[in-house]
Design a protein around this motif. Structure first.
Motif, mmCIF file in Angstrom:
data_model
loop_
_atom_site.group_PDB
_atom_site.id
_atom_site.type_symbol
_atom_site.label_atom_id
_atom_site.label_comp_id
_atom_site.label_asym_id
_atom_site.label_seq_id
_atom_site.Cartn_x
_atom_site.Cartn_y
_atom_site.Cartn_z
ATOM 1 N N PHE A 209 0.836 -1.202 0.000
ATOM 2 C CA PHE A 209 0.000 0.000 0.000
ATOM 3 C C PHE A 209 0.870 1.252 0.000
ATOM 4 O O PHE A 209 0.995 1.945 -1.000
ATOM 5 C CB PHE A 209 -0.929 -0.029 1.208
ATOM 6 C CG PHE A 209 -1.731 1.220 1.437
ATOM 7 C CD1 PHE A 209 -2.585 1.712 0.456
ATOM 8 C CD2 PHE A 209 -1.649 1.911 2.647
ATOM 9 C CE1 PHE A 209 -3.325 2.865 0.668
ATOM 10 C CE2 PHE A 209 -2.390 3.053 2.868
ATOM 11 C CZ PHE A 209 -3.228 3.538 1.873
ATOM 12 N N GLN A 210 1.513 1.554 1.111
ATOM 13 C CA GLN A 210 2.443 2.671 1.232
ATOM 14 C C GLN A 210 3.128 2.575 2.588
ATOM 15 O O GLN A 210 2.851 1.675 3.376
ATOM 16 C CB GLN A 210 1.725 4.017 1.093
ATOM 17 C CG GLN A 210 0.711 4.299 2.183
ATOM 18 C CD GLN A 210 -0.096 5.565 1.908
ATOM 19 O OE1 GLN A 210 -0.416 5.889 0.769
ATOM 20 N NE2 GLN A 210 -0.433 6.284 2.959
ATOM 21 N N SER A 211 4.051 3.498 2.848
ATOM 22 C CA SER A 211 4.797 3.466 4.113
ATOM 23 C C SER A 211 4.562 4.754 4.893
ATOM 24 O O SER A 211 4.065 5.751 4.353
ATOM 25 C CB SER A 211 6.291 3.270 3.850
ATOM 26 O OG SER A 211 6.816 4.365 3.111
ATOM 27 N N GLN A 212 4.943 4.712 6.168
ATOM 28 C CA GLN A 212 4.809 5.897 7.017
ATOM 29 C C GLN A 212 5.826 5.831 8.156
ATOM 30 O O GLN A 212 6.012 4.783 8.779
ATOM 31 C CB GLN A 212 3.404 5.978 7.615
ATOM 32 C CG GLN A 212 3.182 7.213 8.484
ATOM 33 C CD GLN A 212 1.804 7.235 9.128
ATOM 34 O OE1 GLN A 212 1.341 6.249 9.683
ATOM 35 N NE2 GLN A 212 1.128 8.381 9.041
ATOM 36 N N SER A 213 6.465 6.967 8.408
ATOM 37 C CA SER A 213 7.311 7.091 9.589
ATOM 38 C C SER A 213 6.405 7.215 10.808
ATOM 39 O O SER A 213 5.459 8.004 10.813
ATOM 40 C CB SER A 213 8.205 8.326 9.469
ATOM 41 O OG SER A 213 8.992 8.484 10.629
ATOM 42 N N TRP A 214 6.693 6.430 11.846
ATOM 43 C CA TRP A 214 5.829 6.382 13.032
ATOM 44 C C TRP A 214 6.696 6.563 14.271
ATOM 45 O O TRP A 214 7.583 5.747 14.522
ATOM 46 C CB TRP A 214 5.082 5.054 13.062
ATOM 47 C CG TRP A 214 3.976 4.961 14.059
ATOM 48 C CD1 TRP A 214 3.927 4.158 15.162
ATOM 49 C CD2 TRP A 214 2.734 5.669 14.045
ATOM 50 N NE1 TRP A 214 2.749 4.331 15.830
ATOM 51 C CE2 TRP A 214 1.985 5.260 15.166
ATOM 52 C CE3 TRP A 214 2.181 6.629 13.179
ATOM 53 C CZ2 TRP A 214 0.718 5.765 15.450
ATOM 54 C CZ3 TRP A 214 0.927 7.128 13.466
ATOM 55 C CH2 TRP A 214 0.206 6.699 14.579
ATOM 56 N N PRO A 215 6.470 7.599 15.067
ATOM 57 C CA PRO A 215 7.435 7.967 16.119
ATOM 58 C C PRO A 215 7.180 7.366 17.495
ATOM 59 O O PRO A 215 7.529 7.961 18.500
ATOM 60 C CB PRO A 215 7.259 9.486 16.171
ATOM 61 C CG PRO A 215 5.796 9.692 15.914
ATOM 62 C CD PRO A 215 5.415 8.615 14.928
ATOM 63 N N PHE A 216 6.581 6.169 17.557
ATOM 64 C CA PHE A 216 6.290 5.566 18.868
ATOM 65 C C PHE A 216 6.959 4.202 19.003
ATOM 66 O O PHE A 216 6.289 3.175 19.006
ATOM 67 C CB PHE A 216 4.771 5.456 19.071
ATOM 68 C CG PHE A 216 4.031 6.747 18.892
ATOM 69 C CD1 PHE A 216 4.175 7.786 19.808
ATOM 70 C CD2 PHE A 216 3.206 6.945 17.802
ATOM 71 C CE1 PHE A 216 3.497 8.986 19.646
ATOM 72 C CE2 PHE A 216 2.525 8.145 17.630
ATOM 73 C CZ PHE A 216 2.672 9.158 18.554
ATOM 74 N N PRO A 217 8.302 4.082 19.132
ATOM 75 C CA PRO A 217 9.190 5.235 19.289
ATOM 76 C C PRO A 217 9.849 5.698 17.980
ATOM 77 O O PRO A 217 10.087 6.876 17.795
ATOM 78 C CB PRO A 217 10.260 4.717 20.243
ATOM 79 C CG PRO A 217 10.331 3.254 19.950
ATOM 80 C CD PRO A 217 8.948 2.820 19.543
ATOM 81 N N SER A 218 10.183 4.776 17.045
ATOM 82 C CA SER A 218 10.858 5.221 15.811
ATOM 83 C C SER A 218 10.773 4.128 14.750
ATOM 84 O O SER A 218 11.772 3.531 14.379
ATOM 85 C CB SER A 218 12.317 5.583 16.088
ATOM 86 O OG SER A 218 13.017 4.479 16.634
ATOM 87 N N GLN A 219 9.575 3.871 14.263
ATOM 88 C CA GLN A 219 9.375 2.823 13.274
ATOM 89 C C GLN A 219 9.187 3.389 11.869
ATOM 90 O O GLN A 219 8.768 4.529 11.704
ATOM 91 C CB GLN A 219 8.142 1.973 13.610
ATOM 92 C CG GLN A 219 8.247 1.145 14.868
ATOM 93 C CD GLN A 219 7.559 1.809 16.032
ATOM 94 O OE1 GLN A 219 8.039 2.815 16.542
ATOM 95 N NE2 GLN A 219 6.436 1.279 16.463
ATOM 96 N N LEU A 220 9.482 2.542 10.886
ATOM 97 C CA LEU A 220 9.047 2.781 9.512
ATOM 98 C C LEU A 220 8.006 1.715 9.216
ATOM 99 O O LEU A 220 8.321 0.525 9.126
ATOM 100 C CB LEU A 220 10.206 2.680 8.518
ATOM 101 C CG LEU A 220 9.804 2.862 7.048
ATOM 102 C CD1 LEU A 220 9.242 4.256 6.811
ATOM 103 C CD2 LEU A 220 10.985 2.594 6.113
#
Length: 275
Positions: A209-220
């Motif tokens: 689908f697509q990707s997203q940076s996720w800061p809990f704590p620092s995931q892609l």
């Protein structure tokens, strides 16, 4: 906007600040904003050097972690309207561009906070300006921001989708399934393993689908759709407190559109409505 990682001994005159304290972000409820001007705040001299994370036409954006013992609000800032809040509180009303910047701020703030000292010899790390990374004379290894790759997937079966909930979710909120990619795994292998571990079913027809940076704590987060094949839902590893099939026209509370989980669900509903 240019994304940068630079340490400055002093704040640039033309700049804006994103401020954290104990994992919470300073937020102005009246202005619906998390950017603050230097002149509005009490002096922040004790927090040098300052980490700049972006440059927007010569306007530098800094992220600063302050102590909960310091009073950072200036004389004309109303503490009834400006306070530190959980970043998750802002997810529902942050537009995607702003979410990306605040997510970057949180990830880089933690990177700076937790890499002050060398993990090998214990002395203070230096900042390598050409690489935008921390290093130490005792080792040739550069310390870049750490990013953990994860898969997140929407399992579908015609008019139904499978959603799960953690005990940490708000009441009646369900989300798509997700998990970290293990060393040596491909994203697709991790997806199949996580689904089997969490809900004991098998899937096929995996589509990116697509990707997203996720800061809990620092995931892609790497987002996928996949189609249910067989198996009965069985919670195996204790990560979920519930998982179930839901009709598209009768869903529980789902994550906001800011999150990739919310985007996966809404995208599937939209595409399915066109059939």
């Amino acid at each position: 906007m240019e994304l940068i990682r630079k340490l400055h001994d002093s704040l640039k005159p033309k700049s804006k600040l994103i401020i954290f304290c104990d994992g919470k972000i300073l937020y102005d409820h009246t202005q619906n904003d998390y950017f603050f001007e230097i002149n509005d705040l009490n002096p922040l001299d004790n927090y040098s050097p300052y980490l700049s994370i972006a440059n927007d036409n010569s306007l530098y954006i800094y992220v600063i972690e302050v102590s909960n013992l310091d009073q950072v609000l200036g004389l004309f800032m109303d503490p009834r309207n400006i306070e530190f809040v959980d970043f998750r509180y802002m997810l529902e009303f942050l537009e995607p561009r702003k979410f990306k910047l605040v997510a970057r701020a949180l990830i880089l703030n933690n990177w700076k906070k937790y890499n002050k000292f060398c993990s090998i010899c214990g002395i203070k790390n230096k900042f390598n300006h050409s690489e935008g990374a921390f290093d130490c004379n005792c080792s040739s290894q550069l310390i870049y921001p750490s990013i953990s790759p994860c898969v997140i997937t929407l399992i579908h079966n015609d008019n139904q989708i499978l959603l799960g909930r953690s005990k940490f979710f708000p009441t009646n909120m369900y989300s798509t399934l997700a998990g970290f990619i293990e060393a040596g795994e491909s994203a697709e292998e991790a997806l199949l393993r996580e689904i089997k571990e969490e809900v004991n079913i098998t899937v096929t027809d995996i589509k990116y689908f697509q990707s997203q940076s996720w800061p809990f704590p620092s995931q892609l987060m790497l987002g996928y759709f996949c189609k249910y094949t067989e198996g009965e839902i069985k919670l195996n590893d204790g990560e979920l407190e519930d998982a179930n099939w839901f009709e598209l026209n009768d869903l529980p509370i789902i994550p906001p559109e800011t999150s990739i989980s919310g985007q996966l669900i809404r995208s599937y509903i939209l595409d399915h409505s066109k059939l």
